[in-house]
Write a protein that holds these residues in place. Structure first.
Motif, PDB file in Angstrom:
ATOM      1  N   ALA A  14     -10.279  57.183 -23.106  1.00  0.00           N
ATOM      2  CA  ALA A  14      -9.068  57.126 -23.926  1.00  0.00           C
ATOM      3  C   ALA A  14      -9.332  56.349 -25.217  1.00  0.00           C
ATOM      4  O   ALA A  14     -10.132  55.420 -25.227  1.00  0.00           O
ATOM      5  CB  ALA A  14      -7.949  56.457 -23.137  1.00  0.00           C
ATOM      6  N   PRO A  15      -8.650  56.707 -26.306  1.00  0.00           N
ATOM      7  CA  PRO A  15      -8.894  56.021 -27.571  1.00  0.00           C
ATOM      8  C   PRO A  15      -8.363  54.592 -27.624  1.00  0.00           C
ATOM      9  O   PRO A  15      -8.952  53.728 -28.271  1.00  0.00           O
ATOM     10  CB  PRO A  15      -8.181  56.900 -28.604  1.00  0.00           C
ATOM     11  N   ARG A  16      -7.238  54.321 -26.952  1.00  0.00           N
ATOM     12  CA  ARG A  16      -6.670  52.962 -26.932  1.00  0.00           C
ATOM     13  C   ARG A  16      -6.223  52.656 -25.508  1.00  0.00           C
ATOM     14  O   ARG A  16      -5.489  53.435 -24.901  1.00  0.00           O
ATOM     15  CB  ARG A  16      -5.477  52.852 -27.882  1.00  0.00           C
ATOM     16  N   VAL A  17      -6.660  51.501 -25.003  1.00  0.00           N
ATOM     17  CA  VAL A  17      -6.384  51.149 -23.604  1.00  0.00           C
ATOM     18  C   VAL A  17      -5.933  49.694 -23.508  1.00  0.00           C
ATOM     19  O   VAL A  17      -6.532  48.809 -24.118  1.00  0.00           O
ATOM     20  CB  VAL A  17      -7.636  51.359 -22.717  1.00  0.00           C
ATOM     21  N   LEU A  18      -4.896  49.484 -22.714  1.00  0.00           N
ATOM     22  CA  LEU A  18      -4.449  48.142 -22.361  1.00  0.00           C
ATOM     23  C   LEU A  18      -4.953  47.862 -20.951  1.00  0.00           C
ATOM     24  O   LEU A  18      -4.579  48.578 -20.019  1.00  0.00           O
ATOM     25  CB  LEU A  18      -2.922  48.044 -22.407  1.00  0.00           C
ATOM     26  N   THR A  19      -5.826  46.872 -20.795  1.00  0.00           N
ATOM     27  CA  THR A  19      -6.308  46.526 -19.465  1.00  0.00           C
ATOM     28  C   THR A  19      -5.551  45.306 -18.956  1.00  0.00           C
ATOM     29  O   THR A  19      -5.321  44.343 -19.692  1.00  0.00           O
ATOM     30  CB  THR A  19      -7.820  46.230 -19.441  1.00  0.00           C
ATOM     31  N   ALA A  20      -5.159  45.376 -17.708  1.00  0.00           N
ATOM     32  CA  ALA A  20      -4.497  44.261 -17.037  1.00  0.00           C
ATOM     33  C   ALA A  20      -5.053  44.211 -15.624  1.00  0.00           C
ATOM     34  O   ALA A  20      -4.853  45.138 -14.840  1.00  0.00           O
ATOM     35  CB  ALA A  20      -2.986  44.449 -17.012  1.00  0.00           C
ATOM     36  N   ILE A  21      -5.768  43.145 -15.328  1.00  0.00           N
ATOM     37  CA  ILE A  21      -6.348  42.970 -14.001  1.00  0.00           C
ATOM     38  C   ILE A  21      -5.591  41.847 -13.311  1.00  0.00           C
ATOM     39  O   ILE A  21      -5.397  40.775 -13.891  1.00  0.00           O
ATOM     40  CB  ILE A  21      -7.857  42.658 -14.097  1.00  0.00           C
ATOM     41  N   SER A  67      -5.778  46.772 -12.062  1.00  0.00           N
ATOM     42  CA  SER A  67      -4.925  46.457 -10.918  1.00  0.00           C
ATOM     43  C   SER A  67      -3.632  45.740 -11.302  1.00  0.00           C
ATOM     44  O   SER A  67      -2.660  45.777 -10.559  1.00  0.00           O
ATOM     45  CB  SER A  67      -5.710  45.618  -9.902  1.00  0.00           C
ATOM     46  N   GLY A  68      -3.607  45.093 -12.446  1.00  0.00           N
ATOM     47  CA  GLY A  68      -2.384  44.441 -12.910  1.00  0.00           C
ATOM     48  C   GLY A  68      -1.270  45.440 -13.174  1.00  0.00           C
ATOM     49  O   GLY A  68      -0.092  45.143 -12.982  1.00  0.00           O
ATOM     50  N   TRP A  69      -1.659  46.647 -13.603  1.00  0.00           N
ATOM     51  CA  TRP A  69      -0.652  47.683 -13.849  1.00  0.00           C
ATOM     52  C   TRP A  69      -0.038  48.163 -12.549  1.00  0.00           C
ATOM     53  O   TRP A  69       1.139  48.542 -12.514  1.00  0.00           O
ATOM     54  CB  TRP A  69      -1.247  48.843 -14.639  1.00  0.00           C
ATOM     55  N   GLN A  70      -0.803  48.153 -11.490  1.00  0.00           N
ATOM     56  CA  GLN A  70      -0.260  48.539 -10.184  1.00  0.00           C
ATOM     57  C   GLN A  70       0.703  47.471  -9.680  1.00  0.00           C
ATOM     58  O   GLN A  70       1.761  47.781  -9.141  1.00  0.00           O
ATOM     59  CB  GLN A  70      -1.393  48.753  -9.195  1.00  0.00           C
ATOM     60  N   GLU A  75       7.025  44.969 -15.560  1.00  0.00           N
ATOM     61  CA  GLU A  75       6.994  43.804 -16.435  1.00  0.00           C
ATOM     62  C   GLU A  75       6.067  44.014 -17.625  1.00  0.00           C
ATOM     63  O   GLU A  75       6.391  43.654 -18.761  1.00  0.00           O
ATOM     64  CB  GLU A  75       6.537  42.558 -15.657  1.00  0.00           C
ATOM     65  N   LEU A  76       4.898  44.638 -17.385  1.00  0.00           N
ATOM     66  CA  LEU A  76       3.940  44.873 -18.462  1.00  0.00           C
ATOM     67  C   LEU A  76       4.461  45.889 -19.470  1.00  0.00           C
ATOM     68  O   LEU A  76       4.291  45.717 -20.680  1.00  0.00           O
ATOM     69  CB  LEU A  76       2.592  45.320 -17.891  1.00  0.00           C
ATOM     70  N   GLU A  77       5.094  46.946 -18.978  1.00  0.00           N
ATOM     71  CA  GLU A  77       5.661  47.938 -19.900  1.00  0.00           C
ATOM     72  C   GLU A  77       6.724  47.295 -20.785  1.00  0.00           C
ATOM     73  O   GLU A  77       6.763  47.545 -22.003  1.00  0.00           O
ATOM     74  CB  GLU A  77       6.271  49.106 -19.126  1.00  0.00           C
ATOM     75  N   VAL A  87      -1.533  55.834 -16.695  1.00  0.00           N
ATOM     76  CA  VAL A  87      -1.757  54.538 -16.060  1.00  0.00           C
ATOM     77  C   VAL A  87      -2.679  54.734 -14.868  1.00  0.00           C
ATOM     78  O   VAL A  87      -2.400  55.554 -13.999  1.00  0.00           O
ATOM     79  CB  VAL A  87      -0.431  53.886 -15.600  1.00  0.00           C
ATOM     80  N   ASP A  88      -3.784  53.989 -14.843  1.00  0.00           N
ATOM     81  CA  ASP A  88      -4.689  53.985 -13.691  1.00  0.00           C
ATOM     82  C   ASP A  88      -4.681  52.581 -13.102  1.00  0.00           C
ATOM     83  O   ASP A  88      -5.458  51.720 -13.502  1.00  0.00           O
ATOM     84  CB  ASP A  88      -6.102  54.396 -14.100  1.00  0.00           C
ATOM     85  N   GLY A  89      -3.773  52.354 -12.161  1.00  0.00           N
ATOM     86  CA  GLY A  89      -3.631  51.045 -11.547  1.00  0.00           C
ATOM     87  C   GLY A  89      -4.731  50.700 -10.566  1.00  0.00           C
ATOM     88  O   GLY A  89      -4.823  49.572 -10.106  1.00  0.00           O
TER      89      GLY A  89
END
Length: 143
Positions: A14-21, A67-70, A75-77, A87-89
């Motif tokens: 993906a061109p832009r990704v927000l990672t949250a672990i 995993s933070g997205w899962q 809250e993150l959205e 979203v790949d949690g």
């Protein structure tokens, strides 16, 4: 430098990704990434460890991984204001992805000795006190 939270970005393309672990203690390791002209992810701004509601705005279209997205998607959205395309949690850093990020750096001559490696710590506090644990157990909506 190869940042571990960048690894989930490699596989998706993906061109832009927000990672949250999920960092436990009701926090996430969070970073934003955009691909450069060569297609490699580059961090946009600083990486942080924060409560999901405190990660900061990242408007526009983004993919999300980690995993933070899962654990904290709602809250993150709300905190990011991002329009999420996917979203790949379940995404977590994998060694093969870190290697894919490191190889171009090595080919460009950007290397240091193992003795000079220094980890980037985002959190100094690694456990809750007993009082904090009790407060979180008593709290509403804590995970």
């Amino acid at each position: 430098m190869v940042a571990t939270p960048a690894a989930p970005v490699v596989a998706g393309g993906a061109p832009r990704v927000l990672t949250a672990i999920d960092a436990r203690m009701n926090e996430v390791y969070f970073a934003a990434w955009a691909r450069d002209a060569s297609g490699l992810p580059q961090r946009v701004g600083e990486a942080s460890v924060a409560a999901p509601v405190d990660v900061g705005a990242h408007t526009g279209e983004w993919h999300a991984a980690g995993s933070g997205w899962q654990a904290y998607r709602t809250e993150l959205e709300a905190a990011t204001g991002a329009t999420l395309k996917q979203v790949d949690g379940a995404a977590l850093p994998q060694a093969r992805d870190a290697l894919a990020l490191a190889l171009p750096q090595l080919a460009a001559g950007n290397s240091i000795s193992a003795a000079a490696l220094v980890p980037e710590y985002l959190r100094n506090k690694v456990a809750l006190t007993l009082r904090e644990q009790r407060a979180h157990k008593a709290g509403v909506g804590d995970r």
